[in-house]
Design a protein around this motif. Structure first.
Motif, PDB file in Angstrom:
ATOM      1  N   GLU A 163      -5.277 -17.148  -9.577  1.00 26.26           N
ATOM      2  CA  GLU A 163      -3.957 -17.432 -10.124  1.00 26.26           C
ATOM      3  C   GLU A 163      -2.920 -17.274  -9.022  1.00 26.26           C
ATOM      4  O   GLU A 163      -3.128 -16.549  -8.055  1.00 26.26           O
ATOM      5  CB  GLU A 163      -3.608 -16.444 -11.248  1.00 26.26           C
ATOM      6  N   THR A 164      -1.776 -17.926  -9.187  1.00 22.82           N
ATOM      7  CA  THR A 164      -0.609 -17.693  -8.334  1.00 22.82           C
ATOM      8  C   THR A 164       0.576 -17.390  -9.231  1.00 22.82           C
ATOM      9  O   THR A 164       0.640 -17.839 -10.375  1.00 22.82           O
ATOM     10  CB  THR A 164      -0.285 -18.908  -7.438  1.00 22.82           C
ATOM     11  N   THR A 165       1.517 -16.640  -8.690  1.00 26.36           N
ATOM     12  CA  THR A 165       2.677 -16.229  -9.468  1.00 26.36           C
ATOM     13  C   THR A 165       3.699 -17.354  -9.561  1.00 26.36           C
ATOM     14  O   THR A 165       3.802 -18.195  -8.681  1.00 26.36           O
ATOM     15  CB  THR A 165       3.352 -14.991  -8.841  1.00 26.36           C
ATOM     16  N   PRO A 166       4.481 -17.364 -10.656  1.00 21.68           N
ATOM     17  CA  PRO A 166       5.547 -18.358 -10.777  1.00 21.68           C
ATOM     18  C   PRO A 166       6.719 -18.037  -9.857  1.00 21.68           C
ATOM     19  O   PRO A 166       6.793 -16.962  -9.267  1.00 21.68           O
ATOM     20  CB  PRO A 166       5.964 -18.257 -12.247  1.00 21.68           C
ATOM     21  N   ILE A 167       7.644 -18.970  -9.767  1.00 18.60           N
ATOM     22  CA  ILE A 167       8.847 -18.810  -8.952  1.00 18.60           C
ATOM     23  C   ILE A 167       9.698 -17.681  -9.524  1.00 18.60           C
ATOM     24  O   ILE A 167       9.772 -17.490 -10.738  1.00 18.60           O
ATOM     25  CB  ILE A 167       9.640 -20.128  -8.914  1.00 18.60           C
ATOM     26  N   CYS A 168      10.374 -16.942  -8.644  1.00 18.83           N
ATOM     27  CA  CYS A 168      11.229 -15.824  -9.034  1.00 18.83           C
ATOM     28  C   CYS A 168      12.373 -16.315  -9.934  1.00 18.83           C
ATOM     29  O   CYS A 168      13.092 -17.250  -9.588  1.00 18.83           O
ATOM     30  CB  CYS A 168      11.808 -15.154  -7.787  1.00 18.83           C
ATOM     31  N   ASP A 169      12.528 -15.670 -11.073  1.00 15.42           N
ATOM     32  CA  ASP A 169      13.635 -15.945 -11.988  1.00 15.42           C
ATOM     33  C   ASP A 169      14.706 -14.881 -11.718  1.00 15.42           C
ATOM     34  O   ASP A 169      14.757 -13.843 -12.378  1.00 15.42           O
ATOM     35  CB  ASP A 169      13.145 -15.907 -13.435  1.00 15.42           C
ATOM     36  N   ASP A 193       0.284  -8.738  -8.273  1.00 19.13           N
ATOM     37  CA  ASP A 193       1.482  -9.454  -8.725  1.00 19.13           C
ATOM     38  C   ASP A 193       2.654  -8.499  -8.524  1.00 19.13           C
ATOM     39  O   ASP A 193       2.624  -7.378  -9.039  1.00 19.13           O
ATOM     40  CB  ASP A 193       1.331  -9.854 -10.180  1.00 19.13           C
ATOM     41  N   ARG A 234       9.469 -12.132  -6.335  1.00 17.05           N
ATOM     42  CA  ARG A 234       8.229 -12.391  -7.067  1.00 17.05           C
ATOM     43  C   ARG A 234       7.282 -13.145  -6.142  1.00 17.05           C
ATOM     44  O   ARG A 234       6.707 -14.158  -6.486  1.00 17.05           O
ATOM     45  CB  ARG A 234       8.536 -13.206  -8.329  1.00 17.05           C
ATOM     46  N   PRO A 262       4.446 -17.581  -3.343  1.00 19.90           N
ATOM     47  CA  PRO A 262       3.800 -16.895  -4.467  1.00 19.90           C
ATOM     48  C   PRO A 262       2.659 -15.984  -4.028  1.00 19.90           C
ATOM     49  O   PRO A 262       1.972 -16.254  -3.043  1.00 19.90           O
ATOM     50  CB  PRO A 262       3.253 -18.036  -5.331  1.00 19.90           C
TER      51      PRO A 262
END
Length: 185
Positions: free
Chosen positions: A4-10, A123, A136, A174
């Protein structure tokens, strides 16, 4: 091992509160851990090759960030029934073997991981002094094998920037790792 990869920083998303038991025998809430300059929450586990490859760097950067006034915690949310290597007992052994200078928390219900939107191990969720999300991204460019010691310290540099400017970098790479091992519904 699902990758998995993390989503873009919100940017600015508030850090969800939590109260979890730690391998040191204490129970910690988010505000017990947050430092005057911010908070870093790392979702990790014991069995993931990505985490194993960077465990010593997690300790190095955790200590360095604590020295800058950032509170640091690691959380394991994996289902220990399907992955016994991630049991609370094994978490304590992992934390001791790597001399964690931060609490290693157990999210048995997985509610905290869901609240944060964690997707993989490792993560990283880096927050500013007001507990707004600013980072993130990845720890560094290493993958499931240890990288060279001179790799750019993406997480450390980003969080140092948060301390200095209150803002995380606009460009973030990510994090990549094993998927969180969710309990069957």
């Amino acid at each position: 091992m699902a990758l998995e990869t993390t989503p873009i920083c919100d940017f600015g998303t508030p850090a969800p509160d939590f109260r979890l038991p730690a391998t040191d025998g204490a129970t910690y809430a988010r505000d017990d851990i947050a430092g005057p300059q911010g908070l870093l929450v790392m979702f990790i586990c014991n069995h993931c090759p990505y985490v194993k490859a960077v465990a010593d760097r997690l300790v190095r950067d955790g200590r360095a960030l604590q020295a800058l006034g950032i509170g640091v915690a690691a959380i394991c949310a994996n289902d220990a029934a399907s992955h016994p290597e991630d049991s609370f007992e094994k978490m304590a052994e992992f934390a001791a073997a790597h001399c964690f200078p931060f609490p290693y928390l157990h999210d048995e219900s997985q509610a905290v991981a869901r609240a944060y939107g964690a997707v993989c191990t490792p993560d990283f969720f880096g927050y500013d002094a007001g507990l707004g999300l600013q980072y993130r991204g990845r720890l560094d460019a290493s993958g499931p094998r240890p990288g060279s010691p001179d790799l750019r310290r993406d997480l450390f540099e980003a969080m140092k920037g948060v301390v200095e400017t209150g803002r995380g970098p606009a460009e973030q790479i990510p994090s990549m790792g094993c998927s969180i091992k969710w309990k069957a519904a």
